[in-house]
Design a protein around this motif. Structure first.
Motif, PDB file in Angstrom:
ATOM      1  N   HIS A   1       0.825  -1.199   0.000  1.00 34.23           N
ATOM      2  CA  HIS A   1       0.000   0.000   0.000  1.00 34.23           C
ATOM      3  C   HIS A   1       0.860   1.250   0.000  1.00 34.23           C
ATOM      4  O   HIS A   1       1.785   1.379   0.804  1.00 34.23           O
ATOM      5  CB  HIS A   1      -0.919   0.029   1.223  1.00 34.23           C
ATOM      6  CG  HIS A   1      -2.210  -0.689   1.007  1.00 34.23           C
ATOM      7  ND1 HIS A   1      -3.309  -0.088   0.425  1.00 34.23           N
ATOM      8  CD2 HIS A   1      -2.571  -1.965   1.271  1.00 34.23           C
ATOM      9  CE1 HIS A   1      -4.300  -0.969   0.355  1.00 34.23           C
ATOM     10  NE2 HIS A   1      -3.889  -2.112   0.858  1.00 34.23           N
ATOM     11  N   ARG A   2       0.519   2.189  -0.883  1.00 37.94           N
ATOM     12  CA  ARG A   2       1.138   3.508  -0.853  1.00 37.94           C
ATOM     13  C   ARG A   2       0.436   4.322   0.237  1.00 37.94           C
ATOM     14  O   ARG A   2      -0.598   3.898   0.751  1.00 37.94           O
ATOM     15  CB  ARG A   2       1.002   4.185  -2.221  1.00 37.94           C
ATOM     16  CG  ARG A   2       1.544   3.314  -3.356  1.00 37.94           C
ATOM     17  CD  ARG A   2       1.595   4.054  -4.662  1.00 37.94           C
ATOM     18  NE  ARG A   2       2.783   4.891  -4.724  1.00 37.94           N
ATOM     19  CZ  ARG A   2       3.188   5.531  -5.835  1.00 37.94           C
ATOM     20  NH1 ARG A   2       2.470   5.448  -6.948  1.00 37.94           N
ATOM     21  NH2 ARG A   2       4.284   6.239  -5.834  1.00 37.94           N
ATOM     22  N   PRO A   3       0.962   5.521   0.558  1.00 39.30           N
ATOM     23  CA  PRO A   3       0.371   6.300   1.661  1.00 39.30           C
ATOM     24  C   PRO A   3      -1.043   6.800   1.383  1.00 39.30           C
ATOM     25  O   PRO A   3      -1.731   7.247   2.293  1.00 39.30           O
ATOM     26  CB  PRO A   3       1.327   7.490   1.808  1.00 39.30           C
ATOM     27  CG  PRO A   3       2.576   7.101   1.111  1.00 39.30           C
ATOM     28  CD  PRO A   3       2.197   6.128   0.050  1.00 39.30           C
ATOM     29  N   THR A   4      -1.452   6.754   0.120  1.00 34.92           N
ATOM     30  CA  THR A   4      -2.814   7.193  -0.208  1.00 34.92           C
ATOM     31  C   THR A   4      -3.483   6.174  -1.119  1.00 34.92           C
ATOM     32  O   THR A   4      -2.811   5.369  -1.762  1.00 34.92           O
ATOM     33  CB  THR A   4      -2.805   8.552  -0.936  1.00 34.92           C
ATOM     34  OG1 THR A   4      -2.017   8.418  -2.120  1.00 34.92           O
ATOM     35  CG2 THR A   4      -2.222   9.655  -0.066  1.00 34.92           C
ATOM     36  N   GLY A   5      -4.780   6.258  -1.176  1.00 32.64           N
ATOM     37  CA  GLY A   5      -5.552   5.439  -2.095  1.00 32.64           C
ATOM     38  C   GLY A   5      -6.144   4.207  -1.439  1.00 32.64           C
ATOM     39  O   GLY A   5      -5.574   3.613  -0.532  1.00 32.64           O
ATOM     40  N   TYR A   6      -7.281   3.833  -1.921  1.00 32.58           N
ATOM     41  CA  TYR A   6      -8.011   2.704  -1.369  1.00 32.58           C
ATOM     42  C   TYR A   6      -7.369   1.367  -1.740  1.00 32.58           C
ATOM     43  O   TYR A   6      -7.335   0.427  -0.962  1.00 32.58           O
ATOM     44  CB  TYR A   6      -9.451   2.760  -1.883  1.00 32.58           C
ATOM     45  CG  TYR A   6     -10.156   1.439  -1.968  1.00 32.58           C
ATOM     46  CD1 TYR A   6     -10.745   0.872  -0.851  1.00 32.58           C
ATOM     47  CD2 TYR A   6     -10.220   0.739  -3.173  1.00 32.58           C
ATOM     48  CE1 TYR A   6     -11.384  -0.359  -0.929  1.00 32.58           C
ATOM     49  CE2 TYR A   6     -10.853  -0.485  -3.258  1.00 32.58           C
ATOM     50  CZ  TYR A   6     -11.433  -1.027  -2.135  1.00 32.58           C
ATOM     51  OH  TYR A   6     -12.047  -2.244  -2.211  1.00 32.58           O
ATOM     52  N   GLU A   7      -6.834   1.301  -2.939  1.00 32.61           N
ATOM     53  CA  GLU A   7      -6.340   0.029  -3.445  1.00 32.61           C
ATOM     54  C   GLU A   7      -4.851  -0.179  -3.192  1.00 32.61           C
ATOM     55  O   GLU A   7      -4.083   0.773  -3.162  1.00 32.61           O
ATOM     56  CB  GLU A   7      -6.600  -0.051  -4.947  1.00 32.61           C
ATOM     57  CG  GLU A   7      -8.074  -0.174  -5.286  1.00 32.61           C
ATOM     58  CD  GLU A   7      -8.282  -0.397  -6.773  1.00 32.61           C
ATOM     59  OE1 GLU A   7      -7.696   0.342  -7.573  1.00 32.61           O
ATOM     60  OE2 GLU A   7      -9.023  -1.330  -7.125  1.00 32.61           O
ATOM     61  N   PRO A   8      -4.449  -1.449  -3.054  1.00 32.18           N
ATOM     62  CA  PRO A   8      -3.024  -1.732  -3.006  1.00 32.18           C
ATOM     63  C   PRO A   8      -2.416  -1.423  -4.364  1.00 32.18           C
ATOM     64  O   PRO A   8      -3.073  -1.607  -5.390  1.00 32.18           O
ATOM     65  CB  PRO A   8      -2.963  -3.234  -2.716  1.00 32.18           C
ATOM     66  CG  PRO A   8      -4.273  -3.771  -3.159  1.00 32.18           C
ATOM     67  CD  PRO A   8      -5.269  -2.668  -2.978  1.00 32.18           C
ATOM     68  N   VAL A   9      -1.176  -0.939  -4.372  1.00 35.01           N
ATOM     69  CA  VAL A   9      -0.543  -0.633  -5.657  1.00 35.01           C
ATOM     70  C   VAL A   9      -0.079  -1.931  -6.316  1.00 35.01           C
ATOM     71  O   VAL A   9      -0.123  -2.070  -7.524  1.00 35.01           O
ATOM     72  CB  VAL A   9       0.625   0.359  -5.475  1.00 35.01           C
ATOM     73  CG1 VAL A   9       1.718  -0.217  -4.598  1.00 35.01           C
ATOM     74  CG2 VAL A   9       1.190   0.778  -6.826  1.00 35.01           C
TER      75      VAL A   9
END
Lengths: 246, 246
Positions: free
Chosen positions: B56-64
């Motif tokens: 997971h990045r620091p933002t966003g709902y989805e895993p990168v």
DNA sequence: CCTTCCGTTAGGCTC
DNA sequence: GAGCCTAGCGGAAGG
């Protein structure tokens, strides 16, 4: 960790837009487009810097409940429970997490500005063209890559076409913009001085914005459609899967 | 935390099927059905008890990047980097995470046996209509649910109206689209062959897209507005609140 | 804003 | 295992 202490830490983290990871015993309720309930269990709660909320069970790829970026998050302690509510309007949805025990709660401020490159980076697109120059056109021959273009910077690929004309190529992994057209033109202006004649200019990208495509003719720039995905296939064909699996 | 120490902790956690949460500076590569690369950045890495891996990045709902449950995970330290590889066969995919710095790494054994209950699904809308057929219209009587419509699939509810006409109902929990109208018509075309006459077609949804509503008359399809939330309330009323809250 | 289409879709179900 | 369908789909692109 005491619930009051956790609540303070969470509030501070939300205020400062931090990433928080809480592990503990919790219940989860969701009401919005659908509704769901999940009784007590030990889970992982993630609150991200943009207001995303994720509840993960100990197994499975997907979060069991979540709230997308931008939700409003409230934290309170009531009746010896730490209640976290993430609300969102349009659609109106609420996610309520009732934490009974906090095993751990950590706060982070993470920096992550890297570009996510799906299928191929710009560098890999260049390698695909060098490996298979006919992607540009039949008879194209690359001569140099990363050729210096005076003070303007570097040109991605420098080559000649089947008629002996010099060709300058600029590659983008996303849709080309008018800025890209201008950049290519300014690079070529520098080179033109050195060579005494104007090279052909080719902009390579998976697509082009309408405003940019209107500029092409006026500046004598050509456009070639090439996607990162296609480049990836070419490179994979060229070297096989071994590089990854060996 | 030293990389060697982190590697040992990760190996032990994988062996003992624990949930691990690592925060650190890392690069990520993925190759499989697609391919992606992501340069250095500070991220959250989750390895679950069933072998799921999430970045997971620091933002966003989805895993990168991710790997679904059941992947094989290898951990090694090479050239002062902590390399975590999650492989999966069929489809053959590899996720490689190269950790440069470990800010924190925690291991947990979580117990979570609670049952996840989701309400106001399409299935529940159907049950609400079967419980209270007047939601469609006075005198409507359901006969079958999930009736086979030849090769076209299944019809949600099959019944008769107060005049004895056959009624075919298609339910959607979100706004109905032109695709839904076409689907209902194609189901009924199959049934028509069996029955020798054309049944009434009713599309039930919380709303309908403009383009779809224009198609209704031409295909003889009727529309009934019904929201998942209302169905949820009807079911709740029908069986008492206890089952939901107790 | 709404609509349409795609995804490393995931996940569930049937055959 | 393959095929088909749904999703609180999410997200991007286009009008």
């Amino acid at each position: 960790m005491r619930l009051e202490e956790a609540a303070e830490k969470l509030k501070e983290g939300i205020r400062s837009r931090s990433l928080m990871v809480l592990v503990g015993l919790m219940e989860v309720f969701y009401e919005g487009r659908a509704s769901s309930s999940l009784g007590e269990g030990e889970r992982l709660l993630i609150i991200k810097q943009d207001g995303s909320v994720l509840v993960h069970r100990p197994t499975g790829y997907e979060p069991v409940n979540w709230q997308p970026p931008g939700s409003m998050i409230d934290v309170a302690v009531r009746d010896n429970e730490l209640v976290i509510e993430a609300r969102r309007l349009s659609p109106e949805e609420i996610l309520r997490i009732t934490v009974k025990k906090v095993y751990s709660l950590e706060t982070y401020r993470l920096e992550d500005s890297a570009e996510f490159a799906m299928y191929a980076t710009e560098e890999e697109m260049k390698r695909a063209i060098l490996l298979e120059p006919s992607l540009i056109e039949e008879g194209f021959k690359p001569i140099e890559d990363e050729r210096r273009a005076g003070r303007a910077g570097f040109v991605d690929i420098f080559g000649v076409d089947s008629s002996g004309n010099i060709v300058v190529i600029e590659i983008k992994r996303r849709n080309a913009t008018s800025e890209d057209v201008k950049q290519l033109v300014s690079y070529v202006r520098e080179i033109e001085g050195e060579l005494g004649r104007r090279p052909r200019m080719i902009l390579v990208a998976p697509g082009i914005q309408k405003s940019a495509s209107k500029m092409l003719a006026a500046h004598g720039v050509e456009f070639r459609c090439l996607s990162p995905r296609k480049c990836h296939e070419i490179l994979r064909r060229g070297r096989g899967l071994d590089e990854f699996l060996g």
